[in-house]
Design a protein around this motif. Sequence first.
Motif, PDB file in Angstrom:
ATOM      1  N   ASP A   1      15.679  30.743   4.495  1.00  0.00           N
ATOM      2  CA  ASP A   1      16.578  30.489   5.625  1.00  0.00           C
ATOM      3  C   ASP A   1      17.217  29.110   5.479  1.00  0.00           C
ATOM      4  O   ASP A   1      16.586  28.181   4.955  1.00  0.00           O
ATOM      5  CB  ASP A   1      15.799  30.530   6.945  1.00  0.00           C
ATOM      6  N   SER A   2      18.445  29.001   5.974  1.00  0.00           N
ATOM      7  CA  SER A   2      19.132  27.703   5.883  1.00  0.00           C
ATOM      8  C   SER A   2      19.984  27.458   7.125  1.00  0.00           C
ATOM      9  O   SER A   2      20.286  28.390   7.873  1.00  0.00           O
ATOM     10  CB  SER A   2      20.034  27.686   4.646  1.00  0.00           C
ATOM     11  N   PHE A   3      20.339  26.196   7.326  1.00  0.00           N
ATOM     12  CA  PHE A   3      21.303  25.819   8.364  1.00  0.00           C
ATOM     13  C   PHE A   3      22.518  25.219   7.680  1.00  0.00           C
ATOM     14  O   PHE A   3      22.395  24.629   6.599  1.00  0.00           O
ATOM     15  CB  PHE A   3      20.731  24.721   9.285  1.00  0.00           C
ATOM     16  N   ASN A   4      23.662  25.345   8.359  1.00  0.00           N
ATOM     17  CA  ASN A   4      24.849  24.652   7.869  1.00  0.00           C
ATOM     18  C   ASN A   4      25.037  23.391   8.710  1.00  0.00           C
ATOM     19  O   ASN A   4      25.201  23.475   9.924  1.00  0.00           O
ATOM     20  CB  ASN A   4      26.070  25.579   7.992  1.00  0.00           C
ATOM     21  N   ILE A   5      24.972  22.241   8.057  1.00  0.00           N
ATOM     22  CA  ILE A   5      25.167  20.970   8.774  1.00  0.00           C
ATOM     23  C   ILE A   5      26.281  20.209   8.072  1.00  0.00           C
ATOM     24  O   ILE A   5      26.177  19.911   6.871  1.00  0.00           O
ATOM     25  CB  ILE A   5      23.868  20.125   8.794  1.00  0.00           C
ATOM     26  N   ASP A   6      27.336  19.915   8.794  1.00  0.00           N
ATOM     27  CA  ASP A   6      28.501  19.199   8.237  1.00  0.00           C
ATOM     28  C   ASP A   6      29.026  19.864   6.959  1.00  0.00           C
ATOM     29  O   ASP A   6      29.336  19.169   5.978  1.00  0.00           O
ATOM     30  CB  ASP A   6      28.145  17.731   7.930  1.00  0.00           C
ATOM     31  N   GLY A   7      29.043  21.174   6.954  1.00  0.00           N
ATOM     32  CA  GLY A   7      29.590  21.901   5.804  1.00  0.00           C
ATOM     33  C   GLY A   7      28.645  21.977   4.612  1.00  0.00           C
ATOM     34  O   GLY A   7      29.005  22.510   3.565  1.00  0.00           O
ATOM     35  N   LYS A   8      27.430  21.432   4.774  1.00  0.00           N
ATOM     36  CA  LYS A   8      26.458  21.490   3.664  1.00  0.00           C
ATOM     37  C   LYS A   8      25.328  22.455   4.020  1.00  0.00           C
ATOM     38  O   LYS A   8      24.957  22.570   5.196  1.00  0.00           O
ATOM     39  CB  LYS A   8      25.864  20.100   3.402  1.00  0.00           C
ATOM     40  N   THR A   9      24.795  23.106   2.991  1.00  0.00           N
ATOM     41  CA  THR A   9      23.704  24.057   3.227  1.00  0.00           C
ATOM     42  C   THR A   9      22.363  23.353   3.100  1.00  0.00           C
ATOM     43  O   THR A   9      22.049  22.793   2.046  1.00  0.00           O
ATOM     44  CB  THR A   9      23.774  25.211   2.198  1.00  0.00           C
ATOM     45  N   TYR A  10      21.607  23.365   4.186  1.00  0.00           N
ATOM     46  CA  TYR A  10      20.265  22.754   4.166  1.00  0.00           C
ATOM     47  C   TYR A  10      19.201  23.843   4.260  1.00  0.00           C
ATOM     48  O   TYR A  10      19.172  24.617   5.224  1.00  0.00           O
ATOM     49  CB  TYR A  10      20.104  21.774   5.336  1.00  0.00           C
ATOM     50  N   LEU A  11      18.326  23.896   3.268  1.00  0.00           N
ATOM     51  CA  LEU A  11      17.241  24.866   3.242  1.00  0.00           C
ATOM     52  C   LEU A  11      16.148  24.437   4.216  1.00  0.00           C
ATOM     53  O   LEU A  11      15.844  23.240   4.312  1.00  0.00           O
ATOM     54  CB  LEU A  11      16.619  24.938   1.844  1.00  0.00           C
ATOM     55  N   ILE A  12      15.551  25.406   4.901  1.00  0.00           N
ATOM     56  CA  ILE A  12      14.423  25.084   5.787  1.00  0.00           C
ATOM     57  C   ILE A  12      13.150  25.112   4.936  1.00  0.00           C
ATOM     58  O   ILE A  12      12.685  26.162   4.529  1.00  0.00           O
ATOM     59  CB  ILE A  12      14.316  26.095   6.950  1.00  0.00           C
ATOM     60  N   LEU A  13      12.610  23.925   4.650  1.00  0.00           N
ATOM     61  CA  LEU A  13      11.407  23.841   3.819  1.00  0.00           C
ATOM     62  C   LEU A  13      10.152  24.034   4.655  1.00  0.00           C
ATOM     63  O   LEU A  13       9.154  24.556   4.176  1.00  0.00           O
ATOM     64  CB  LEU A  13      11.328  22.484   3.122  1.00  0.00           C
ATOM     65  N   LYS A  14      10.207  23.561   5.887  1.00  0.00           N
ATOM     66  CA  LYS A  14       9.020  23.670   6.747  1.00  0.00           C
ATOM     67  C   LYS A  14       9.465  23.642   8.201  1.00  0.00           C
ATOM     68  O   LYS A  14      10.432  22.952   8.542  1.00  0.00           O
ATOM     69  CB  LYS A  14       8.080  22.488   6.454  1.00  0.00           C
ATOM     70  N   GLU A  15       8.757  24.408   9.016  1.00  0.00           N
ATOM     71  CA  GLU A  15       9.046  24.448  10.450  1.00  0.00           C
ATOM     72  C   GLU A  15       7.756  24.081  11.170  1.00  0.00           C
ATOM     73  O   GLU A  15       6.698  24.567  10.785  1.00  0.00           O
ATOM     74  CB  GLU A  15       9.476  25.883  10.797  1.00  0.00           C
ATOM     75  N   ALA A  16       7.844  23.208  12.166  1.00  0.00           N
ATOM     76  CA  ALA A  16       6.598  22.805  12.838  1.00  0.00           C
ATOM     77  C   ALA A  16       6.815  22.660  14.331  1.00  0.00           C
ATOM     78  O   ALA A  16       7.869  22.171  14.770  1.00  0.00           O
ATOM     79  CB  ALA A  16       6.118  21.474  12.259  1.00  0.00           C
ATOM     80  N   LYS A  17       5.824  23.101  15.096  1.00  0.00           N
ATOM     81  CA  LYS A  17       5.882  22.903  16.553  1.00  0.00           C
ATOM     82  C   LYS A  17       4.999  21.718  16.892  1.00  0.00           C
ATOM     83  O   LYS A  17       3.796  21.747  16.632  1.00  0.00           O
ATOM     84  CB  LYS A  17       5.374  24.154  17.264  1.00  0.00           C
ATOM     85  N   ILE A  18       5.611  20.681  17.437  1.00  0.00           N
ATOM     86  CA  ILE A  18       4.844  19.478  17.787  1.00  0.00           C
ATOM     87  C   ILE A  18       5.210  19.104  19.223  1.00  0.00           C
ATOM     88  O   ILE A  18       6.401  18.916  19.520  1.00  0.00           O
ATOM     89  CB  ILE A  18       5.188  18.300  16.836  1.00  0.00           C
ATOM     90  N   ASP A  19       4.213  19.001  20.077  1.00  0.00           N
ATOM     91  CA  ASP A  19       4.444  18.630  21.482  1.00  0.00           C
ATOM     92  C   ASP A  19       5.582  19.427  22.121  1.00  0.00           C
ATOM     93  O   ASP A  19       6.524  18.849  22.689  1.00  0.00           O
ATOM     94  CB  ASP A  19       4.757  17.120  21.584  1.00  0.00           C
TER      95      ASP A  19
END
Lengths: 73, 194
Positions: free
Chosen positions: A4-22
């Motif tokens: 999975d990835s997000f598009n931020i400022d026209g660049k593709t960022y891969l989701i390396l880790k997802e964490a729930k904190i507080d």
Amino acid sequence: MTVDSFNIDGKTYLILKEAKIDNNTYYYLANKDKEDDFLIRKLDPNNQQLIMPLDNEEELNKVLLYMVNSIIK
Amino acid sequence: MRDNTSDSLRKESLAGEKSSSERKKVSINRRKFRKKIQLLMLTSAIAGGVITAEASQIKDYITNQAKVSSYVSEIEENFIRDNIHRTNDNQNYFYDYIAIASELKNRGFAEPEIYSIYKILGEDGTNNVVQFLGEDSLEDYIQKCGCSSIKDFEKMQKKRILLQMEIDSNENQLQEMMSSQNMPTVSDEKGEKK
């Protein structure tokens, strides 16, 4: 493999880790096309359709420490 | 460069505007992805200003992860790669689970191989493979191995792979030492023919 990835400022960022904190959801991201471009984003608590930068250094340190602890454990 | 990366991580994580949380699937080489995760761990540790003892633990962790990854890659090469096929429309691919199970049966396998298959094929794929190996399900197989959950199973197999690698490496060193001193090798002592 697919990731999975997000598009931020026209660049593709891969989701390396997802964490729930507080009760917040954080994403550790890496630029797909650049080796040394990492950043952390969080899900906007007021609008789940958006991700946003962290609020301050204190929050950033907390999220970095979480990552370090999760590696050591 | 590493320090610049962690400075950049700190700076970029606090900068910028809100953006869409819509996710898109992208393809990436497995090794490249692992490398990015390892680099992120190091970068986070440096950016978080961890003390040396913790940094050393992280280094050990990354080294061990790399060793386990190399073992999994070897299993991928030996059991999986030849059993991936294109669909008729050439748009997708699928795994031949029966062939993978058959290879495992023929070459012999133990829990670390099943762990590796799990890392490559995921839960559903491995469930198919173990069923072709005569087990009821992956969950049953894991319980038979004495583990209460897939996490326990992963932890145990990682340890086992690292231990086995250490034993192999020590055996090789011993063989080299004995050969260099013209002493009988372990296989000579067992009465095996060269």
